[in-house]
Design an enzyme around this catalytic site. Sequence first.
Site: not given
Ligand SMILES: [Zn+2]
Length: 427
Positions: A92, A187
């Site tokens: 992501d 994340e």
């Molecule tokens: Zn990162």
Amino acid sequence: MTSAPYASPLAEQLAGDLLERFLRYVRVDTQAAFRAASRPSTEKQLDLSRMLVDELRDLGLEDAELTENSNVFATLPGRPGAPVVGLIAHVDTTPDVAGAGVSPIVHRGWAGAAIELPGDARQLLDPEVLPELGARVGHDIVTSDGTTLLGADDKAGIAEIMTAVAHLARSPEREHAPIRVAFTVDEEVGRGAEDFDLDAFGADVAYTLDGSGLGELEVETFSASSVRVVIRGLSVHPGTAKGKLVNAVKLAAELVASLPQDRLSPETTEDREGYVHPHRISGNAEEAIVDFIARDHDDELLERHVALLCKLAEEVGRREPRAHLEVEVRQSYRNMRPFIEQNPRVVEAALEAIRRVGVEPRLAITRGGTDGAVLSSLGLPTPNLFTGGQEYHSVREWASVQDMAAAAATIVELAAVWAESPRDRSG
Ligand SMILES: [Zn+2]
């Protein structure tokens, strides 16, 4: 102008595959979203995850899968008896900067003049302001066109892992440790290690490829807690409020104003100094909510920062006893350092691998957290390796091909270093 030399012959050998992968992965929109109930927070992240499963299978990693929890897991078998080495990156990109329609530009053998990004003339990469860039004259520099982020965070890490694994899969003569690959989602919204199945992953040690400058190994993160103060006042029609109204908005303002002014904030601290940071305020006269994050590298100091917030909230409540204040404290992640220190070989092996690529390694601390901090506290020591990307979370994000190739070569060397060491689960 000819391009700058590579850190090692291996880095040079890997550079072509690496760049081709990187340019392909950054074009896939994988922007995460804050405060989404679903996992992943945005379905489109899995477009890249699925692509990576297919590519891993094509490389011969037959067990490559997209797990129930949206992680890509795959195995590259290696020397029996050697520790299993985990390599982790996230698919992501941050919700803070546009991530759709990334159009990467490669500035080959960059000659050192400020780089103007064609999509937005205001966005200038000035080597005077960016010393890391200034030190890379002659490198092949990749940028976006200035209208989006580049996505080197963390597609540089993904491209480096994929390139290293592809190289090892094609080079049966190279002895290496068994490798487990993981590509996580979300994340950037603090949920990368959520429900990470450590048993299924089955690594003895692991590394996130999510750092930055050439040669850096991050072994220390912040410890972080989130603190929410809920203030309940008494709302009354302002026309008849005399002596009755207790305004939660004013009490929230009072709480924020009571914070230390010249210290203990992100804008007044650096290096190992911690802080408390009010990052969101919402509400009305009846009820107001102030959200803080508290961070420090030292767990005891972090406790003190949290205690300070509790005390300030209590004082507001004491001054206005008709209001009701509640404080919720949630632990976000812990500094990975004490967990890493229990297994010094994890650090030594990475430093050795970086040296074998011809780069001087540097131990670094991060004023943030990583997925590795969460995994380390759960028992899998996971420091963070450099990727070669810079100016993360910005449309001025850039990455040096030479540095990214050095990171890919570091992974190959790391797999070799671990193959030389016996498996020892006692740590
Ligand atoms: Zn990162």
